[in-house]
Design a protein around this motif. Structure first.
Motif, mmCIF file in Angstrom:
data_model
loop_
_atom_site.group_PDB
_atom_site.id
_atom_site.type_symbol
_atom_site.label_atom_id
_atom_site.label_comp_id
_atom_site.label_asym_id
_atom_site.label_seq_id
_atom_site.Cartn_x
_atom_site.Cartn_y
_atom_site.Cartn_z
ATOM 1 N N GLY A 49 0.793 -1.222 0.000
ATOM 2 C CA GLY A 49 0.000 0.000 0.000
ATOM 3 C C GLY A 49 0.821 1.264 0.000
ATOM 4 O O GLY A 49 0.266 2.371 -0.091
ATOM 5 N N TYR A 50 2.147 1.140 0.101
ATOM 6 C CA TYR A 50 2.993 2.320 0.055
ATOM 7 C C TYR A 50 2.969 2.883 -1.355
ATOM 8 O O TYR A 50 2.886 2.141 -2.330
ATOM 9 C CB TYR A 50 4.426 1.973 0.464
ATOM 10 C CG TYR A 50 4.537 1.277 1.804
ATOM 11 C CD1 TYR A 50 3.824 1.725 2.907
ATOM 12 C CD2 TYR A 50 5.344 0.163 1.962
ATOM 13 C CE1 TYR A 50 3.926 1.086 4.139
ATOM 14 C CE2 TYR A 50 5.461 -0.483 3.184
ATOM 15 C CZ TYR A 50 4.744 -0.017 4.268
ATOM 16 O OH TYR A 50 4.841 -0.662 5.472
ATOM 17 N N GLY A 51 3.074 4.177 -1.486
ATOM 18 C CA GLY A 51 2.986 4.811 -2.794
ATOM 19 C C GLY A 51 4.355 5.133 -3.354
ATOM 20 O O GLY A 51 5.110 4.249 -3.739
ATOM 21 N N ASN A 52 4.695 6.426 -3.382
ATOM 22 C CA ASN A 52 6.007 6.855 -3.853
ATOM 23 C C ASN A 52 7.017 6.595 -2.742
ATOM 24 O O ASN A 52 7.027 7.276 -1.715
ATOM 25 C CB ASN A 52 5.982 8.340 -4.220
ATOM 26 C CG ASN A 52 7.298 8.798 -4.823
ATOM 27 O OD1 ASN A 52 8.373 8.504 -4.308
ATOM 28 N ND2 ASN A 52 7.210 9.530 -5.915
ATOM 29 N N LEU A 53 7.867 5.612 -2.943
ATOM 30 C CA LEU A 53 8.764 5.174 -1.878
ATOM 31 C C LEU A 53 9.835 6.203 -1.549
ATOM 32 O O LEU A 53 10.410 6.173 -0.456
ATOM 33 C CB LEU A 53 9.395 3.844 -2.268
ATOM 34 C CG LEU A 53 8.380 2.718 -2.458
ATOM 35 C CD1 LEU A 53 9.043 1.494 -3.068
ATOM 36 C CD2 LEU A 53 7.709 2.366 -1.150
ATOM 37 N N PHE A 54 10.101 7.106 -2.483
ATOM 38 C CA PHE A 54 11.059 8.170 -2.194
ATOM 39 C C PHE A 54 10.434 9.195 -1.254
ATOM 40 O O PHE A 54 11.015 9.567 -0.231
ATOM 41 C CB PHE A 54 11.526 8.829 -3.493
ATOM 42 C CG PHE A 54 12.369 7.939 -4.357
ATOM 43 C CD1 PHE A 54 13.683 7.675 -4.035
ATOM 44 C CD2 PHE A 54 11.839 7.346 -5.491
ATOM 45 C CE1 PHE A 54 14.471 6.841 -4.816
ATOM 46 C CE2 PHE A 54 12.603 6.515 -6.285
ATOM 47 C CZ PHE A 54 13.922 6.263 -5.942
ATOM 48 N N SER A 55 9.224 9.653 -1.576
ATOM 49 C CA SER A 55 8.585 10.660 -0.744
ATOM 50 C C SER A 55 8.180 10.100 0.617
ATOM 51 O O SER A 55 8.085 10.840 1.597
ATOM 52 C CB SER A 55 7.354 11.236 -1.454
ATOM 53 O OG SER A 55 6.376 10.243 -1.673
ATOM 54 N N GLN A 56 7.964 8.790 0.699
ATOM 55 C CA GLN A 56 7.583 8.181 1.969
ATOM 56 C C GLN A 56 8.788 7.760 2.808
ATOM 57 O O GLN A 56 8.628 7.253 3.909
ATOM 58 C CB GLN A 56 6.679 6.978 1.710
ATOM 59 C CG GLN A 56 5.305 7.368 1.157
ATOM 60 C CD GLN A 56 4.419 6.170 0.913
ATOM 61 O OE1 GLN A 56 4.876 5.038 0.803
ATOM 62 N NE2 GLN A 56 3.124 6.414 0.827
ATOM 63 N N GLY A 57 9.989 7.964 2.278
ATOM 64 C CA GLY A 57 11.185 7.722 3.076
ATOM 65 C C GLY A 57 11.807 6.360 2.925
ATOM 66 O O GLY A 57 12.782 6.048 3.614
ATOM 67 N N TYR A 58 11.298 5.511 2.023
ATOM 68 C CA TYR A 58 11.860 4.173 1.849
ATOM 69 C C TYR A 58 12.937 4.127 0.772
ATOM 70 O O TYR A 58 13.846 3.304 0.833
ATOM 71 C CB TYR A 58 10.746 3.173 1.523
ATOM 72 C CG TYR A 58 9.741 3.019 2.634
ATOM 73 C CD1 TYR A 58 10.078 2.368 3.811
ATOM 74 C CD2 TYR A 58 8.453 3.543 2.517
ATOM 75 C CE1 TYR A 58 9.168 2.230 4.843
ATOM 76 C CE2 TYR A 58 7.528 3.402 3.544
ATOM 77 C CZ TYR A 58 7.897 2.755 4.700
ATOM 78 O OH TYR A 58 6.994 2.620 5.725
#
Length: 250
Positions: A49-58
């Motif tokens: 369910g995570y979206g943009n992994l860069f903006s979410q910190g992953y």
């Protein structure tokens, strides 16, 4: 070479804040492949369910998990240390840290030629992470892995979606154990309401909470719970993301 299907990613972000989590951090054995490209193409979104992994910190420090590790999405957010094992022709020294953010689904039409079929433990790494522990031409390598505490910057994030009759909350950026196992929500006019695991790290309730400020209790796989009061103000809107407290060291 990995032929990925859905994308599951894992990552650990370093910060000056450490977490103290108890648990079993012994080494176990699995295999690893990779999917996507060197820039992370094909690794965004996914079964957690995570979206943009860069903006979410992953970022790119991610991995997809096989059925044996995915636990129907409840392992999303867990962090792992992985090293290539016992193959000097293909392995590089050192370890990587990744966070689970997607699923590597089984293919039962190929029972002897799919590393994500149960009961195999398998990591489908992003290409940049795989290339840190093994040569590109290896394609698949034996690995050792263990759970590690997740280190994050800032508080837990709560992304609210759905409609007035069905509220779906994505929880991410969770430090400590990383994988959420129980969630309760409280409106400013209600008591604590048990939320239901929907998919990945999405949790839902059919209680009507529009127009109320929202608080959350989040429990991770190690049994620890953090309560974030009035995370979302009464005027919150669907599609917004709010920051709560974090599993910092006590």
């Amino acid at each position: 070479m990995a032929r990925s299907r859905y994308v599951l990613v894992a990552t650990v972000l370093m910060s000056s804040v450490m977490v103290d989590v108890t648990g079993d951090y012994s080494w176990d054995y699995a295999h690893a492949t990779f999917y996507g490209d060197i820039h992370g193409g094909g690794t965004m979104q996914g079964a957690c369910g995570y979206g943009n992994l860069f903006s979410q910190g992953y970022g790119l420090e991610t991995t997809a998990l096989s059925t044996a590790l995915f636990d129907n999405g409840l392992s999303c957010g867990a962090c792992f240390e992985i090293q290539c094992y016992d193959d000097p022709n293909w392995c590089f020294p050192g370890t990587i840290h990744v966070t689970a953010t997607n699923f590597c689904p089984p293919n039962y039409s190929k029972p002897n030629d799919n590393w994500c079929n149960p009961p195999l433990k398998h990591f489908d790494l992003s290409m940049p992470m795989f290339l840190k522990i093994a040569k590109y031409r290896a394609g698949i390598v034996p690995v050792q892995y263990r759970r590690i505490p997740c280190v994050k910057t800032g508080g837990m994030k709560f992304e609210i979606n759905g409609n007035p009759y069905f509220i779906l909350v994505l929880i991410y950026n969770v430090a400590g154990a990383g994988d959420v196992r129980d969630v309760k929500v409280k409106g400013s006019n209600t008591g604590w309401i048990q939320m239901t695991h929907n998919w990945g790290q999405n949790w839902h309730t059919q209680t009507q909470l529009v127009g109320q400020s929202l608080s959350f209790q989040v429990t991770t796989s190690d049994g620890r719970m953090v309560q974030s009061d009035d995370v979302a103000p009464a005027y919150w809107k669907f599609g917004q993301t709010f920051e709560g407290k974090q599993f910092w060291r006590i």
